[in-house]
Write an enzyme that holds these catalytic residues in place. Structure first.
Site, PDB file in Angstrom:
ATOM      1  N   ASP A  45       0.778  -1.253   0.000  1.00  0.00           N
ATOM      2  CA  ASP A  45       0.000   0.000   0.000  1.00  0.00           C
ATOM      3  C   ASP A  45       0.808   1.302   0.000  1.00  0.00           C
ATOM      4  O   ASP A  45       1.806   1.406   0.725  1.00  0.00           O
ATOM      5  CB  ASP A  45      -0.846   0.104   1.275  1.00  0.00           C
ATOM      6  CG  ASP A  45      -1.515  -1.179   1.655  1.00  0.00           C
ATOM      7  OD1 ASP A  45      -1.520  -2.115   0.853  1.00  0.00           O
ATOM      8  OD2 ASP A  45      -2.025  -1.249   2.787  1.00  0.00           O
ATOM      9  N   GLU A  72     -10.255  -2.494   4.787  1.00  0.00           N
ATOM     10  CA  GLU A  72      -8.929  -1.948   5.073  1.00  0.00           C
ATOM     11  C   GLU A  72      -8.778  -0.575   4.410  1.00  0.00           C
ATOM     12  O   GLU A  72      -9.511  -0.247   3.471  1.00  0.00           O
ATOM     13  CB  GLU A  72      -7.836  -2.847   4.485  1.00  0.00           C
ATOM     14  CG  GLU A  72      -7.977  -4.308   4.838  1.00  0.00           C
ATOM     15  CD  GLU A  72      -6.870  -5.178   4.264  1.00  0.00           C
ATOM     16  OE1 GLU A  72      -6.314  -5.964   5.030  1.00  0.00           O
ATOM     17  OE2 GLU A  72      -6.567  -5.080   3.054  1.00  0.00           O
TER      18      GLU A  72
HETATM   19  C1  FRU Z   1      -3.778  -3.625   2.997  1.00  0.00           C
HETATM   20  C2  FRU Z   1      -3.082  -4.084   4.244  1.00  0.00           C
HETATM   21  C3  FRU Z   1      -3.393  -3.123   5.373  1.00  0.00           C
HETATM   22  C4  FRU Z   1      -2.219  -3.274   6.281  1.00  0.00           C
HETATM   23  C5  FRU Z   1      -1.093  -3.510   5.314  1.00  0.00           C
HETATM   24  C6  FRU Z   1      -0.040  -4.437   5.817  1.00  0.00           C
HETATM   25  O1  FRU Z   1      -3.193  -4.038   1.824  1.00  0.00           O
HETATM   26  O2  FRU Z   1      -3.485  -5.389   4.567  1.00  0.00           O
HETATM   27  O3  FRU Z   1      -4.636  -3.355   5.982  1.00  0.00           O
HETATM   28  O4  FRU Z   1      -2.033  -2.142   7.074  1.00  0.00           O
HETATM   29  O5  FRU Z   1      -1.671  -4.047   4.152  1.00  0.00           O
HETATM   30  O6  FRU Z   1       1.042  -4.510   4.948  1.00  0.00           O
END
Ligand code: FRU
Length: 680
Positions: A211, A386
Site C-alpha cells: 500500500d 482496510e
Molecule cells: C492492505 C493491508 C493493510 C495493512 C497492510 C499491511 O493491503 O493489509 O490493511 O495495514 O496491508 O502490509
C-alpha cells in the site's frame, strides 16, 4: 559484514564489504544441509524426518534460507507440533546468530537457548515466510555449555517456524542486508530498466512493496511512503519506505522512514502537516509532519504517532504510543485530515473483520474521542475492510457543489476477483458520514488496491489526487525480481452524475483522470490510421516506435452494431492483451488471458469489464501501457480498469479490429512516453 558467503565449520571467510576486507572466524552450530537431523533430538511430527528443501505442501513461498535445506515445521500444515533439541555445545563467541522466519507467537513458536537448564535467550518468528538474521548477545555465558531448542507448540494460523544456519560469531550480521543489496543493485546494468519494470509508474528499487502510505504534500514535495519489506521480495517485516517527487512523475527513492522494530511492524497509515503545531512536535514556523500509522505485532493492532521536523528524512516515535488501543487484532489503517468547520482533526480507521469504520476527533493528534461508526455496508457481504479514506470532491458541471466520498478496500471478493475497493457518496458533518446512494466499485480491473489521497495539496492547486497499489493480494506474487509491485498512475478525482444504461437511475460516480503532469512525459505524438479496422486484427504501429513499451493511446470508438471493436496491445508470438468495447455488456474490457506469463497463479488470466455508456454512439478511451501495466480510462475516467500484464517477449506492436463494417475507430492518437528513471 556480510554473512552470505560464509559456510562450513570454523570458516575463515573473506568478504568484500564496500572496499574493506572483513575476516570472520564464525563457528557453525548447524546449517541443516544434510538429509537427517543428525544428533538433534526430535519430539512430535512438525519437523518431519529431515530438514525441508523449501516450502512444504500448502505453504506460501519460503525464502531467505541458506543452501538447499532448512528447518520448516509446516509438515502436515500449521496443526502439527513438536520440538528439536540440539546437542550440547560450548559458548565461544559473543553472539549466536541464526536465520528465522515463520509465525510470531512468543510462548509457543521459536528458538531458545538454555544454559544451566534455564532458558536465557529466546526469539519467535517475524510473521513472514522470509527468513532473516537474528542474534543474541551471549558474551555473558562465554565458556559455558549451551543447548538450543526449536519449538513449534502452536496449532492456529501461522503455527509454524522456519530456522536455518545457526552460528557463533563475534560480528553478528545485520538483520536485513538492505544497504548492501541496494548498493549492488545500483551497479546493475538493468538498474530500473528490466523488461517488466514500469518506466513512468513508481516502483521500489528492490524488494516487496504494497500500500501507499502517508501521502502528503509538504515543502514543494509530494511524499510517497509505502508498505515496504527491507528484508526481501515477499510480504514481511513491514516498514515505511519513502520516496519524494516535485511533479508526481519523477520519484527519488529515500532511506526507510519508519522501520519494523523488535517484531512490531509499521502497517499502513497517513501523514499530516500540523500547521498550528497542535501536537507540540515542532513549531508554527516549522510545522512538523506527523505520521499516524498502525503498529502490528504480537497479536495486536494499535494506532501510533511519529513525527519529523526535517521533511520526512528522519522520524521520532511518540514516547506515549499508542494513541489508540482497543485491545484488538484487526484495528488498522488510520486516515487523518483537518476538518475546518469543526476545527479539529478527524480520523477514519477500520475494524477490518467487523467491516466497520470508526471516526474519531482530536484537537492535538494525541488524544482521540470516538465520534461515530459506519458499516457494515457495501456492494457485497465479504468481511475485511482496510485502508479507508474520506474526502470532499467537486461535482462536475454543478458549480460550487461538493459531496463527500468514503472509500474502503476489501481483501477479497472484489468485482474482478480478489482484493479491490468500493466507495460511498454522501455527506459528512464532522461527526457522521451518511451515504446517499449504493456503494460502487472503484476500479474494474484486478490490480488497484488501497488507494489513498494526498493531504495538504495547496488550495491554489485545489486537486484531490490519489494513487493505489497496482496489485491484487490474491495474485500478488507477480513474476518480477529483484522488486515486486508498483503504484498506479496518480489520478485526479471528481464526481459526475452518470447513468450507465437506460434501466438504472443516474448516480454520482467517482471520476479518475491521470494527472496532467503525465503529459509532460510525451516524447512523440502521431495519429494512427485505424479507419480500416476489420477482422482479423491489423497492425497500426511499426515495431520501432514502441520499442520502450511505454505509451498512451487516446481514442474514440464507435461500436455501431458490432459485438466488439478495439485493440490488441503488446502483440507478440501468440501473445496479446485485448482492450475493446463489448456491446453485449455495454462495457469496455481488458482481456489478459493471452497476455504472456499468466500461469504464475490460477486466478491471474481473465477478462475484466467496466461499464461504458455511449454518447452520440461513441466511447472515448485513454489507454496507458507501461511494460507490465495497463490502465484504461473510459469516457474521461467514469470507469477505470487497471491490470498488470507480463508479456514474455518484446511484443511492442498495437493492432486494431472491428466486428463488422458499422464499427469504427474514428480517431486514434499515439503518444510515446519518456522513462522517468534515469540511470545514476
Ligand atoms: C492492505 C493491508 C493493510 C495493512 C497492510 C499491511 O493491503 O493489509 O490493511 O495495514 O496491508 O502490509
Amino acid at each position: 559484514m556480510n554473512h552470505r558467503f560464509c559456510s562450513t565449520i570454523f570458516v575463515a571467510c573473506t568478504v568484500l564489504a564496500g572496499t574493506a576486507m572483513v575476516v570472520a572466524d564464525d563457528l557453525l552450530i548447524e546449517d541443516f544441509e544434510s538429509d537427517s537431523y543428525k544428533k538433534w533430538v526430535l519430539t512430535g511430527d512438525a519437523f518431519g524426518n529431515a530438514p525441508a528443501t523449501g516450502a512444504l505442501a500448502g505453504q506460501g513461498s519460503v525464502s531467505g534460507f541458506r543452501g538447499s535445506r532448512l528447518v520448516n515445521t509446516f509438515n502436515g500444515g500449521d496443526g502439527s507440533t513438536g520440538t528439536a533439541t540440539s546437542p550440547v555445545f560450548r559458548i565461544e563467541r559473543s553472539h549466536i546468530a541464526f536465520l528465522i522466519g515463520g509465525g510470531q507467537h512468543k510462548e509457543t513458536l521459536g528458538i531458545e537457548l538454555r544454559v544451566d537448564g534455564k532458558v536465557v535467550r529466546s526469539e519467535t518468528g517475524p510473521g513472514s515466510e522470509e527468513l532473516t538474521w537474528s542474534s543474541w548477545d551471549v558474551s555473558h555465558f562465554r565458556g559455558k555449555q549451551g543447548v538450543l531448542r526449536i519449538l513449534d507448540l502452536a496449532t492456529g494460523g501461522w503455527g509454524h517456524i522456519n530456522v536455518d544456519h545457526i552460528i557463533q560469531t563475534n560480528d553478528p550480521p545485520e538483520r536485513f542486508d538492505l544497504e548492501y543489496k541496494l548498493a549492488q543493485y545500483r551497479q546493475s546494468a538493468d538498474y530500473m530498466n528490466e523488461p517488466l519494470r514500469p518506466q513512468f509508474h513508481f516502483s521500489p528499487e528492490i524488494n516487496w512493496m504494497n500500500d501507499p502510505n502517508g501521502l502528503v504534500f509538504h515543502g514543494g514535495e509530494y511524499h510517497l511512503f509505502h508498505q515496504y519489506n527491507p528484508g526481501g521480495n515477499t510480504w514481511g517485516h513491514m516498514s515505511w519506505g519513502h520516496a519524494v517527487s516535485r511533479n508526481l512523475t519523477h520519484w527519488k527513492h529515500l532511506p526507510l522512514a519508519i522501520p519494523v522494530e523488535d517484531g512490531f511492524m509499521a502497517f499502513s497509515g497517513c501523514c499530516v502537516v500540523d500547521h498550528n503545531n497542535t501536537s507540540g512536535f515542532g513549531d508554527r514556523k516549522k510545522p512538523p509532519m506527523v505520521a499516524i500509522y498502525t503498529e502490528h505485532g504480537h497479536g495486536e493492532q494499535v494506532q501510533n504517532l511519529a513525527w519529523s521536523n526535517d521533511h520526512g528524512r528522519t522520524w521520532t516515535k511518540y514516547d506515549q504510543n499508542p494513541v489508540l488501543d482497543l485491545d484488538r487484532q484487526d484495528f488498522r489503517d488510520p486516515k487523518v485530515f483537518w476538518h475546518e468547520p469543526t476545527n479539529r482533526w478527524v480520523m477514519v480507521v477500520s475494524l477490518a473483520i467487523e467491516k466497520k469504520l470508526v471516526f474519531y476527533g482530536s484537537s492535538d493528534l494525541t488524544t482521540w474521542t470516538e465520534l461515530s461508526r459506519f458499516g457494515p455496508a457495501g456492494v457485497i457481504d465479504k468481511p475485511n475492510w482496510e485502508c479507508p479514506d474520506l474526502f470532499e470532491l467537486p461535482v462536475e458541471g454543478e458549480r460550487g457543489k461538493t459531496m463527500w466520498v468514503l472509500e474502503v478496500d476489501m481483501g477479497s471478493g472484489s468485482v474482478a476477483g480478489g482484493s479491490g475497493g468500493e466507495y460511498f457518496v454522501g455527506t459528512f458533518d464532522g461527526q457522521c458520514f451518511n451515504t446517499l446512494q449504493h456503494a460502487q466499485w472503484v476500479d474494474y480491473g484486478r490490480d488497484f488496491y488501497a488507494p489513498i489521497s494526498w493531504d495538504n495539496i495547496p488550495k491554489t492547486d485545489g486537486r484531490r489526487i490519489w494513487i493505489g497499489w497496482f496489485n491484487n493480494w490474491e495474485t500478488c506474487l507477480v513474476p518480477t525480481s529483484p522488486w515486486r509491485s508498483c503504484m498506479s498512475t496518480p489520478r485526479t478525482l471528481s464526481l459526475r452524475k452518470v447513468a450507465f444504461n437506460d434501466e438504472e437511475p443516474a448516480t454520482y460516480v467517482l471520476v479518475q483522470k491521470p494527472v496532467r503532469e503525465l503529459q509532460d512525459l510525451r516524447s512523440s505524438t502521431r495519429m494512427l490510421d485505424a479507419t480500416k479496422a476489420t477482422w482479423p486484427p491489423i497492425a497500426v504501429t511499426n515495431a520501432d516506435e514502441l520499442k520502450d513499451m511505454t505509451f498512451e493511446l487516446e481514442t474514440t470508438v464507435t461500436p455501431g452494431t458490432a459485438r466488439s471493436v478495439g485493440f490488441r496491445i503488446r502483440t507478440g508470438e501468440d501473445e496479446y492483451t485485448e482492450v475493446a468495447y463489448d456491446r453485449n455488456y455495454c462495457g469496455v474490457y481488458v482481456d489478459r488471458t493471452k497476455s504472456g506469463n499468466v500461469n504464475f497463479h490460477d486466478a491471474f488470466a481473465g477478462r475484466h469489464t467496466a461499464p461504458a455508456r455511449t454518447t452520440n454512439g461513441e466511447v472515448t478511451l485513454r489507454i496507458f501501457v507501461d511494460r507490465s501495466t495497463i490502465e484504461v480510462f473510459v469516457n474521461g475516467g467514469e470507469s477505470v480498469i487497471s491490470d498488470r500484464i507480463f508479456p514474455t517477449g518484446h511484443s511492442p506492436s498495437v493492432e486494431v479490429f472491428a466486428g463488422n463494417d458499422s464499427a469504427k475507430i474514428s480517431s486514434l492518437k499515439l503518444h510515446t512516453l519518456n522513462s522517468t528513471w534515469r540511470r545514476k
